[in-house]
Design a protein around this motif. Sequence first.
Motif, PDB file in Angstrom:
ATOM      1  N   PRO A  67     -18.933 -26.481 -14.735  1.00 48.90           N
ATOM      2  CA  PRO A  67     -18.841 -27.460 -15.820  1.00 48.90           C
ATOM      3  C   PRO A  67     -18.026 -26.931 -16.992  1.00 48.90           C
ATOM      4  N   GLY A  68     -17.140 -27.774 -17.502  1.00 47.85           N
ATOM      5  CA  GLY A  68     -16.323 -27.424 -18.663  1.00 47.85           C
ATOM      6  C   GLY A  68     -16.448 -28.490 -19.733  1.00 47.85           C
ATOM      7  N   LYS A  69     -15.315 -29.000 -20.191  1.00 44.59           N
ATOM      8  CA  LYS A  69     -15.302 -30.055 -21.201  1.00 44.59           C
ATOM      9  C   LYS A  69     -15.111 -31.417 -20.524  1.00 44.59           C
ATOM     10  N   LEU A  70     -15.730 -32.435 -21.091  1.00 42.22           N
ATOM     11  CA  LEU A  70     -15.569 -33.816 -20.636  1.00 42.22           C
ATOM     12  C   LEU A  70     -15.058 -34.641 -21.803  1.00 42.22           C
ATOM     13  N   ARG A  71     -13.985 -35.392 -21.571  1.00 41.99           N
ATOM     14  CA  ARG A  71     -13.389 -36.224 -22.624  1.00 41.99           C
ATOM     15  C   ARG A  71     -13.298 -37.664 -22.135  1.00 41.99           C
ATOM     16  N   TRP A  72     -13.562 -38.612 -23.043  1.00 42.31           N
ATOM     17  CA  TRP A  72     -13.421 -40.021 -22.684  1.00 42.31           C
ATOM     18  C   TRP A  72     -13.321 -40.893 -23.933  1.00 42.31           C
ATOM     19  N   ALA A  73     -12.945 -42.150 -23.706  1.00 38.19           N
ATOM     20  CA  ALA A  73     -12.928 -43.162 -24.765  1.00 38.19           C
ATOM     21  C   ALA A  73     -13.671 -44.382 -24.248  1.00 38.19           C
TER      22      ALA A  73
END
Length: 217
Positions: A67-73
Amino acid sequence: MPLQQLPLFSTFGPEQALPAGWHSWTVNRSKTPTQYALTEVDQRVVLHARADGSASGLYVPLKPREPGKLRWAWKTRDVIADGDNASGPREDAPLRVFVAFDGDKSTLSLKDHLMDEMARLMTGREMPYATLMYIWGAKRPEGTVIPNPHTERVRMIVVDSGTRHARQWRCHERDLRADYRAAFGKEPGRLLAVGIMTDTDNTRSQAEAWYGDIALD
């Protein structure tokens, strides 16, 4: 087939019904499914969700990874006024992004093993060891961690709340490892899948929402 990365909604044409690589996820075969479709909004292709007393989602199975970073809009038309994610009869949300994690299922309780069997019967799929879910809540403050009222294997984190930012695009970046520790109190296993869900089945209400690209680092 598990993928290395999440297919981005913006790379598809708005005429496509659903983005390739994303699979339908049934919460319960007896429930009406939420309607999802690609559409163009603000000069970009996004995923449009419309729920009317319904519940279902979409997910991408991934090759197991750290698991790392999760990005969304995302954006919602409004919130579910009667929703309360800590209460089973009112556990709905206009927007959810969820992440499934691997783990040692031999450590699970008898109740959890029975829940796995129930999930197979109701959805045709086994539950992951643990699921971290980011939601747009109705009243609880941003940053609140909410245990799912039905199972300890799902924890929710409120990242947007109330109507203050309704009808606005909201962009988020989360550290999955840190959030898993905060929600479950231990280190996460490998990441297995990412999905989305818009649901109004418990409150029998309506919701309209949009998901922009979701990406993993």
